[in-house]
Motif scaffolding. Structure first.
Motif, PDB file in Angstrom:
ATOM      1  N   GLY A  19       0.839  -1.192   0.000  1.00 55.42           N
ATOM      2  CA  GLY A  19       0.000   0.000   0.000  1.00 55.42           C
ATOM      3  C   GLY A  19       0.871   1.237   0.000  1.00 55.42           C
ATOM      4  O   GLY A  19       2.081   1.177  -0.220  1.00 55.42           O
ATOM      5  N   ARG A 225      -6.340  -5.648   4.697  1.00 55.68           N
ATOM      6  CA  ARG A 225      -7.028  -4.567   3.985  1.00 55.68           C
ATOM      7  C   ARG A 225      -8.455  -4.386   4.502  1.00 55.68           C
ATOM      8  O   ARG A 225      -8.984  -3.264   4.522  1.00 55.68           O
ATOM      9  CB  ARG A 225      -7.031  -4.877   2.487  1.00 55.68           C
ATOM     10  CG  ARG A 225      -7.416  -3.712   1.605  1.00 55.68           C
ATOM     11  CD  ARG A 225      -7.201  -4.037   0.144  1.00 55.68           C
ATOM     12  NE  ARG A 225      -5.785  -4.131  -0.224  1.00 55.68           N
ATOM     13  CZ  ARG A 225      -5.159  -5.261  -0.514  1.00 55.68           C
ATOM     14  NH1 ARG A 225      -5.809  -6.410  -0.495  1.00 55.68           N
ATOM     15  NH2 ARG A 225      -3.884  -5.254  -0.834  1.00 55.68           N
ATOM     16  N   MET A 262      -3.002  -1.193   5.890  1.00 60.03           N
ATOM     17  CA  MET A 262      -2.652  -0.841   4.516  1.00 60.03           C
ATOM     18  C   MET A 262      -3.357   0.463   4.190  1.00 60.03           C
ATOM     19  O   MET A 262      -4.555   0.605   4.469  1.00 60.03           O
ATOM     20  CB  MET A 262      -3.132  -1.920   3.545  1.00 60.03           C
ATOM     21  CG  MET A 262      -2.391  -3.217   3.602  1.00 60.03           C
ATOM     22  SD  MET A 262      -3.034  -4.326   2.306  1.00 60.03           S
ATOM     23  CE  MET A 262      -2.096  -5.807   2.666  1.00 60.03           C
ATOM     24  N   ASP A 264      -4.433   3.397   1.314  1.00 63.55           N
ATOM     25  CA  ASP A 264      -4.567   3.743  -0.109  1.00 63.55           C
ATOM     26  C   ASP A 264      -4.526   5.243  -0.326  1.00 63.55           C
ATOM     27  O   ASP A 264      -4.542   5.715  -1.459  1.00 63.55           O
ATOM     28  CB  ASP A 264      -5.842   3.143  -0.703  1.00 63.55           C
ATOM     29  CG  ASP A 264      -7.097   3.567   0.045  1.00 63.55           C
ATOM     30  OD1 ASP A 264      -7.006   4.450   0.916  1.00 63.55           O
ATOM     31  OD2 ASP A 264      -8.169   2.997  -0.239  1.00 63.55           O
TER      32      ASP A 264
END
Length: 286
Positions: A19, A225, A262, A264
Motif C-alpha cells: 500500500g 485490507r 494498509m 490507499d
C-alpha cells in the motif's frame, strides 16, 4: 510503561505491494505528537541507510531506536550463509543506530505472509540452530534477540510456539495480535514464557476475520485490507489481561504499539485516529 511506536501502524511495511508508504518525516512527526519517545526501525530503507544519519533524524524528533524487525529463512541449510550475512548487516546498522534488540521473525522462502506455514519436522533443529547463530551475531553487536511468532512465518501456530518454548531458551517477542491470529491465547503464551518475554508488540485482532485467515478462506493481505487488526481492546487478543499478567511478572521492557494497516491514501494531518486510540488505551490500562 515504556511505550514505543512502529511504522507499520502508518502502513509502512517490507511486504511488496502493501500500500501507500508514508515518508519518515510524516511518521516520526506523528509519533512525537503522540508523546511517544521511541520507535522500531521499520523496514530496511525506511530510515536512512547511514545509521548516523538515521540516528540524527530520530534525535531531531526526540525519538530513540529500540529495535528492528528482521526476517531470515533459517530452516533451510542451503540458504543459511546468505541469510546470516543479511542479519549481520542489519545488526550492525541497528547497533550503530542505538537499538537494543533484533526482533527476529524466522520466515519462509516466499514473498509476504499469505503462503502456507508448516516446515517439515526434520527442519526444526536446523531452524533452532539458525536462531542460535542469529543470537551470536546479535551478541557481537551488543544486541538482544526476541523471537517473533508471525502469521505466515515458520513459528505461527500454538504448536509452533510451544515447540519453540520447550526446545530453546531464547527470548520471545510477545506479539499479541499475531499470536492470537495463529490460534494461540496470548495470555497463556505470556504465562508459559514467563521471564522469557523480552519484548512486546501490543496488537489486537478481529476474531471473525482471523478465523477466515486460519481456515484459508481469506488471504492474509486481503484480511489486513479489510481491517484484520483492530484498535487495542476491540479484538480477541485479551490485551487488558495480558497487560495485567505482564505487570504481575514484573516485565519492564518496551511495549510497542502496532496496528498493521494498509493505506490507499495519506491520512489527514496529525496522528491517525487508530494510532491515537491505541496510545490512549495502553496508557489507561498499562
Amino acid at each position: 510503561m515504556k511505550l514505543a511506536a512502529a511504522p507499520i501502524s502508518w502502513g509502512v511495511s517490507e511486504v511488496p505491494d502493501w500500500g501507500l508508504q508514508l515518508a519518515p518525516e510524516r511518521v516520526l512527526a506523528d509519533m512525537r505528537a503522540l508523546g511517544v519517545h521511541a520507535t522500531e526501525a521499520g523496514p530496511p530503507g525506511f530510515l536512512p541507510a547511514d545509521p548516523a544519519e538515521a540516528r540524527a533524524l530520530l534525535d531531531s524528533r526526540g525519538l530513540c531506536l529500540v529495535g528492528g524487525y528482521v526476517t531470515a529463512v533459517l530452516h533451510e541449510s542451503a540458504r543459511r550463509a546468505d541469510e546470516l550475512a543479511s542479519v549481520k548487516r542489519q545488526a550492525r546498522w541497528l547497533a550503530a543506530g542505538g537499538a537494543e534488540f533484533i526482533v527476529l521473525a524466522p520466515v519462509l522462502a516466499q514473498s509476504g505472509y499469505s503462503g502456507a506455514a508448516e516446515i517439515p519436522d526434520a527442519a526444526w533443529p536446523t531452524l533452532f540452530e539458525g536462531i542460535d547463530r542469529v543470537a551470536e551475531i546479535a551478541d557481537s553487536s551488543d544486541l538482544g534477540v526476541a523471537v517473533h511468532p508471525h502469521w505466515g512465518a515458520a513459528i505461527e501456530r500454538p504448536r509452533h510456539i510451544e515447540r519453540f518454548l520447550k526446545q530453546t531458551a531464547h527470548a520471545l517477542c510477545l506479539d499479541t495480535g499475531h499470536i492470537a491470529l495463529g490460534g494461540a491465547d496470548p495470555l497463556k503464551v505470556a504465562r508459559d514464557a514467563g521471564p522469557r518475554v523480552r519484548h512486546v508488540h501490543l496488537k489486537d485482532v478481529d476474531g471473525a476475520l482471523g478465523a477466515r485467515v486460519r481456515d484459508g478462506s481469506l488471504l492474509y493481505n486481503d484480511a489486513v485490507r479489510a481491517g484484520l487488526f483492530r484498535p487495542l481492546g476491540e479484538g480477541v487478543a485479551r490485551i487488558s489481561d495480558v497487560l495485567e499478567e505482564l505487570r504481575k511478572t514484573g516485565y519492564a521492557g518496551w511495549y510497542v504499539l502496532e496496528q498493521d494497516v494498509m493505506l490507499d491514501r495519506e491520512p489527514a494531518p496529525g496522528p491517525p485516529e487508530w494510532v491515537t486510540r491505541n496510545a490512549a488505551y495502553a496508557r489507561k490500562h498499562g
